[in-house]
Design a protein around this motif. Structure first.
Motif, short mmCIF file in Angstrom:
data_model
loop_
_atom_site.label_atom_id
_atom_site.label_comp_id
_atom_site.label_asym_id
_atom_site.label_seq_id
_atom_site.Cartn_x
_atom_site.Cartn_y
_atom_site.Cartn_z
N PHE A 213 0.89 -1.41 0.42
CA PHE A 213 -0.18 0.01 -0.09
C PHE A 213 0.78 1.06 0.00
O PHE A 213 0.23 2.06 -0.37
CB PHE A 213 -0.60 -0.37 0.96
CG PHE A 213 -2.14 -1.17 1.10
CD1 PHE A 213 -2.91 -0.82 0.36
CD2 PHE A 213 -2.02 -1.97 1.67
CE1 PHE A 213 -3.80 -1.84 0.81
CE2 PHE A 213 -2.56 -3.33 1.52
CZ PHE A 213 -4.14 -3.23 0.99
N LEU A 214 1.58 1.33 0.33
CA LEU A 214 2.91 2.31 0.62
C LEU A 214 3.52 2.61 -0.12
O LEU A 214 4.33 3.20 -1.02
CB LEU A 214 3.69 2.04 2.13
CG LEU A 214 2.46 2.58 3.85
CD1 LEU A 214 3.59 2.51 4.56
CD2 LEU A 214 1.40 3.48 3.07
N GLY A 215 4.71 1.43 -0.35
CA GLY A 215 5.03 1.04 -1.96
C GLY A 215 6.53 2.01 -1.79
O GLY A 215 7.03 2.02 -0.60
N ARG A 216 7.41 2.17 -3.07
CA ARG A 216 8.70 2.88 -2.36
C ARG A 216 8.62 4.02 -1.91
O ARG A 216 9.70 4.07 -1.61
CB ARG A 216 9.46 2.90 -4.56
CG ARG A 216 9.84 1.96 -4.89
CD ARG A 216 9.63 1.81 -5.90
NE ARG A 216 10.21 0.86 -6.80
CZ ARG A 216 11.33 0.70 -8.11
NH1 ARG A 216 11.32 1.83 -8.73
NH2 ARG A 216 10.85 -0.68 -8.37
N ALA A 217 7.40 4.32 -2.26
CA ALA A 217 7.45 5.82 -1.86
C ALA A 217 7.81 6.36 0.19
O ALA A 217 8.16 6.90 0.82
CB ALA A 217 6.50 6.89 -1.55
N GLY A 218 7.23 4.47 0.24
CA GLY A 218 6.81 4.21 2.23
C GLY A 218 5.81 5.98 2.58
O GLY A 218 5.34 6.20 2.30
N GLY A 219 6.95 5.43 4.27
CA GLY A 219 5.98 6.21 5.17
C GLY A 219 6.39 5.47 6.44
O GLY A 219 6.18 4.83 7.25
N GLY A 220 6.50 6.99 7.33
CA GLY A 220 6.29 6.32 9.04
C GLY A 220 5.29 6.29 9.38
O GLY A 220 4.20 6.21 9.39
#
Length: 358
Positions: A213-220
């Motif tokens: 769901f967050l993909g390469r961009a990610g997210g903390g």
């Protein structure tokens, strides 16, 4: 502290269902800091719901009267800084984390800004403070790889867990379970509070969900919160959306997607890139457990209806876009007075607007 000119509208009757008024929330009061560079970093309400307290990155605490829509008091903590301010169950007393000098927690009387007690033990940045809903105990997480259990009556911690990067922790509504999140290990651990020194009775592995769901961009991970019925667990992120999990199995029910992107705040345990202020998450759950309310990444708020059956791909788009001024980097729902508070630099009080109701 300058306030906006709008007058708070009357909130709906106490018996009115949240789901009936959630789409009608509008900003009723706006408070602007004297210094335009100052940002709100945390938010909490007292047990009565009458008061809200926010910490700012200019080393001040501000108390607002939600009932009257007024700024009530400013408290300074210039020497030690302030973050993650939490009301205790006792009137006019607050626990908060230091941001300078040391990593102690401080218990302060808001009546005269005098210190009641210091809680010493953490050796690195405190990333989370959670008050027990039914007693004077509370949890703190730290970048020192510990979670500590305290009671307001003693400056010494009552228990400690040594874990890798346990940046977030929260109690379930019954105060019998604690959830601890370790973002770098992609895991959420559930402990029986009565046997917290024993291994967790459940572990949720989030890595596959983050990749999906967050993909390469990610997210903390910015927030960890149970719904009031204890059946779901919200994991807020600084990425493209937030996870709603089954609190018993850890399976995903919804991914609350927001196309506007993150709020620009660093997640707990992360370095504040480019000097961006930290936060405590820009998302929360409504009292009835049917809605998630969060920042859009742009102006205003988004509402997701998590009472819906999960979609085949688990992606849940916002059901309502609440228009408002400015970005919402910190969001909280006042369960006593049917009021939402959001903040970035300015602080907004949101209430149901009868003219906006369908």
């Amino acid at each position: 502290m300058a306030a906006g000119s709008a007058t708070p509208s009357a909130a709906g009757p106490p018996t009115q269902k949240v789901s009936e008024v959630i789409s009608s929330f509008r900003p009723s009061r706006r408070f602007r800091p004297d210094d335009s560079k100052t940002s709100v970093t945390s938010l909490d309400f007292d047990d009565s719901g009458e008061l809200a307290i926010v910490a700012r990155d200019d080393d001040t605490l501000h108390i607002y009267n939600c009932k009257e829509g007024k700024h009530a008091k400013e408290l300074k903590s210039q020497k030690y800084g302030v973050h993650l301010a939490r009301f205790s169950h006792h009137a006019q007393s607050v626990v908060y984390a230091s941001t300078k000098v040391d990593h102690n927690l401080r218990f302060v009387s808001t009546h005269d800004n005098s210190y009641i007690r210091y809680f010493k033990g953490h050796t690195d940045t405190v990333t989370s403070i959670s008050l027990c809903p039914s007693s004077d105990t509370f949890l703190s997480c730290s970048a020192d790889n510990t979670v500590r259990l305290w009671t307001l009556q003693s400056g010494n911690y009552q228990g400690m867990l040594k874990l890798h990067a346990p940046y977030l922790a929260t109690y379930d509504p019954s105060a019998s379970v604690i959830a601890i999140a370790s973002p770098p290990t992609h895991s959420i651990l559930l402990y029986d509070l009565r046997n917290y020194d024993k291994p967790p009775f459940a572990t949720f592995d989030m890595q596959a969900l983050e990749q999906r769901f967050l993909g390469r961009a990610g997210g903390g991970w910015s927030k960890l919160e149970f719904t009031n019925d204890g059946k779901s667990l919200l994991v807020g992120t600084t990425g493209a959306g937030h996870f709603v999990l089954d609190a018993f199995s850890g399976e995903i029910s919804h991914f609350c997607y927001r196309k506007g992107g993150p709020s620009g705040r660093a997640a707990p345990g992360e370095g504040a890139a480019g000097g961006a202020p930290t936060g405590q998450g820009d998302v929360c759950v409504s009292p009835d457990g049917k809605s998630v309310i969060g920042g859009s990444g742009e102006e205003g708020l988004l509402v997701w209806d998590i009472s819906k059956d999960p979609a085949a791909d688990n992606v849940l788009h916002p059901t309502t876009d609440l228009p408002g001024q400015g970005r919402a980097a910190v969001v909280g729902y006042n369960q006593r007075h049917n009021l939402i508070v959001s903040a970035d630099k300015d602080l907004l009080l949101w209430q149901p607007d009868p003219d906006a109701m369908l």
